[in-house]
Design an enzyme around this catalytic site. Sequence first.
Site, short mmCIF file in Angstrom:
data_model
loop_
_atom_site.label_atom_id
_atom_site.label_comp_id
_atom_site.label_asym_id
_atom_site.label_seq_id
_atom_site.Cartn_x
_atom_site.Cartn_y
_atom_site.Cartn_z
N ASP A 246 45.26 51.59 41.60
CA ASP A 246 44.97 50.50 42.23
C ASP A 246 45.47 50.70 43.85
OD1 ASP A 246 44.48 47.59 43.06
OD2 ASP A 246 43.58 47.66 41.29
N HIS B 34 46.69 43.52 45.23
CA HIS B 34 45.64 43.60 44.21
C HIS B 34 45.94 44.49 42.90
CE1 HIS B 34 41.58 45.16 42.55
NE2 HIS B 34 41.17 44.03 43.13
N SER C 240 37.58 42.17 39.15
CA SER C 240 39.07 42.95 39.26
C SER C 240 40.02 42.51 38.28
CB SER C 240 39.31 43.16 40.65
OG SER C 240 38.77 43.86 41.38
#
Length: 291
Positions: free
Chosen positions: A58, A98, A242
């Site tokens: 990520d 994220h 996600s």
Amino acid sequence: MPPWRRGQRDHFPGVPAWGLATRRAAPEPFEISRLESVDKEWAYGGADGTGVRVCVLDTGVQADHPHVGGLEASYQVVADDNGKSSVAECEPHDPAGHGTACASVIRQVAPGASISSLRVLTDGKNGSGDALLTGLRWAIEAGFDVINMSLSTTKSDFRHTLQELADQAYFRRCLLVAAAHNMPVLSFPWTFSSVVSVASHDQADPMTYFYNPSPPAEFHARGVRVPVAWAGGKVVRSTGNSFAAPHIAGICALILSKHPWLTPFQLKTVLYLAADNTADTIAQNGEPDVL
């Protein structure tokens, strides 16, 4: 070292390639994970993910965030002066948030799992195809049990190599858990049959997930207004596939913690049998008759 992480056996003369001369060498013994009467209790009851190594591919992960609880290691894809990419250790930093969010979901579901970060994206949205392929190849070869990929690419140029890497991971028992694209477009690798593909549902229980009989998304997990860790020590509510994927990645870590000899296709079967809608149907209708 388990057999799926070792090199291929030497070719046996007189036997086709990939074969085994069982008259000269007995099949290698292995442990068996039986699958009868699979439900959530059988699948992961009492497990916390201990002994399972998870890689978050990520934007990086902020290791000192209280909802992450530390990392085994932190890596990033770097390029040399000639533009050749490789993987190197780095500070456990996440400029986007994220990756930290995904790691916090895995930690909530599987608190005992060992989590590592591999940064292949820059700001949560962008990254090069070369960085993705380099990072994924490295993570597979590094022997992680589960790789969470809350990302995808729509560029067909990368499809073939991604497919090869997904197949390589499958045969090494390195489970790829991939988030479906948030838009109704074709992207990769979540559409590959060798990965566990995940989209969202809108319930609040992190352990509730559903089998999807209409693939390519195979499972639905919590992905709407999910409380997740964010950069700077924050906690925010965010929506997207996600955040559904790491719920399933965490559940897979629980299952592998309890049943470490499961293969990827067996693990998919366990996920299917223990899914809320599958288990409810079996409970209502009873076990099918075997003729």
